[in-house]
Design a protein around this motif. Structure first.
Motif, PDB file in Angstrom:
ATOM      1  N   SER A  25      22.654   2.023 -19.925  1.00  0.00           N
ATOM      2  CA  SER A  25      21.643   1.860 -20.913  1.00  0.00           C
ATOM      3  C   SER A  25      22.096   1.976 -22.226  1.00  0.00           C
ATOM      4  O   SER A  25      23.212   2.548 -22.370  1.00  0.00           O
ATOM      5  N   ASP A  26      21.474   1.155 -22.959  1.00  0.00           N
ATOM      6  CA  ASP A  26      22.114   1.219 -24.712  1.00  0.00           C
ATOM      7  C   ASP A  26      20.979   1.558 -25.435  1.00  0.00           C
ATOM      8  O   ASP A  26      19.956   0.891 -25.910  1.00  0.00           O
ATOM      9  N   GLY A  27      21.211   3.003 -25.721  1.00  0.00           N
ATOM     10  CA  GLY A  27      20.296   3.661 -26.362  1.00  0.00           C
ATOM     11  C   GLY A  27      18.715   3.617 -25.686  1.00  0.00           C
ATOM     12  O   GLY A  27      17.653   3.716 -26.486  1.00  0.00           O
ATOM     13  N   GLY A  28      18.811   3.647 -24.390  1.00  0.00           N
ATOM     14  CA  GLY A  28      17.446   3.975 -23.576  1.00  0.00           C
ATOM     15  C   GLY A  28      16.794   2.425 -23.453  1.00  0.00           C
ATOM     16  O   GLY A  28      15.723   2.271 -23.118  1.00  0.00           O
ATOM     17  N   THR A  29      17.408   1.361 -23.599  1.00  0.00           N
ATOM     18  CA  THR A  29      16.911   0.033 -23.347  1.00  0.00           C
ATOM     19  C   THR A  29      18.075  -0.782 -22.500  1.00  0.00           C
ATOM     20  O   THR A  29      19.146  -0.625 -22.697  1.00  0.00           O
ATOM     21  N   ILE A  30      17.453  -1.502 -21.532  1.00  0.00           N
ATOM     22  CA  ILE A  30      18.110  -2.366 -20.557  1.00  0.00           C
ATOM     23  C   ILE A  30      17.390  -3.678 -20.705  1.00  0.00           C
ATOM     24  O   ILE A  30      16.032  -3.541 -20.460  1.00  0.00           O
TER      25      ILE A  30
END
Length: 248
Positions: free
Chosen positions: A88-93
């Motif tokens: 996960s990248d800051g809560g985004t995938i």
């Protein structure tokens, strides 16, 4: 589990590529976070709860079949073995179809070009005996068998193929998986036509097209090293060529 991915927190922003061979784009979905959640779990949640028309491919869910391979944040991965908390990248995938393969629909790619190249590389067993003859005895400690064993755990998931920049730039390149399999058979005492293998992998799109960038080895989930196998094929095809010149 990171704070932004703790169970009960705000939902994960999951961007999934939607489209077909004519084109497409990423579409965002809000997906609830669960403990020990995999990327494949995210895709399944979207298909079951948000959009039943989403197409994707999976089977075993335990890292045995490789059919769930997709691009996750631009990296080819088995989605069943990739935990959300790790990528996960800051809560985004972002999840997309495998690179270097034609898209059928959404996350499902056409594997025919991948397997066609196995055939083109002669990466298929060439029988040396009939069914009525005994099996060729194999010495497990022989150098050839040891070398063959380094590549036999390939499950045809095409992760290496999707990771390969040479394939991206040269669609005729046979690719790491096919060449790895060709090298395995070349070293297998039971295979009856090593010359056919050398002829196939030394032609256009063959082993000498590899730039040795190593993406195949970096991304293989089974820790195989197709680049090493390709180096072996380069060495053996060069030796065969030089032997032929000396005979001439």
């Amino acid at each position: 589990m990171p704070a932004e991915l703790s169970e009960g927190s705000e939902r994960l922003n999951v961007r999934i590529w939607r489209g077909n061979a004519s084109g497409g784009a990423f579409q965002a979905y809000d997906v609830p976070v669960r403990r020990s959640q995999t990327v494949l779990d995210l895709v399944a949640w979207v298909q079951q709860n948000a959009d039943p028309s989403l197409s994707y491919r999976y089977a075993c869910r335990v890292g045995m079949c490789g059919s769930c391979a997709m691009m996750v944040n631009g990296v080819p991965r088995w989605t069943c073995r990739t935990h959300v908390s790790k990528v996960s990248d800051g809560g985004t995938i972002s999840i997309g179809p495998l690179r270097n393969l034609p898209v059928i629909k959404d996350l499902a790619t056409d594997m025919d070009p991948f397997f066609d190249k196995w055939v083109a590389a002669e990466a298929v067993h060439h029988p040396s005996r009939s069914r009525h003859e005994g099996i060729v005895p194999i010495d497990p400690a022989s150098p050839a068998r040891v070398e063959a064993n380094t590549g036999i755990e390939c499950i045809n998931c095409s992760i290496c193929y999707a990771a390969c920049d040479t394939v991206a730039g040269n669609p005729d390149f046979l690719g790491p998986a096919a060449l790895n399999r060709a090298w395995t058979l070349f070293n297998d005492a039971r295979d009856g036509d090593e010359q056919a293998i050398l002829d196939a992998v030394s032609g256009a799109g063959g082993c000498h097209n590899c730039h040795s960038q190593g993406s195949c080895a970096v991304h293989c989930p089974n820790a195989l090293n197709p680049m090493k196998a390709i180096a072996g094929l380069k060495r053996e095809t060069t030796r065969a060529y030089l032997r032929g010149r000396r005979r001439a």
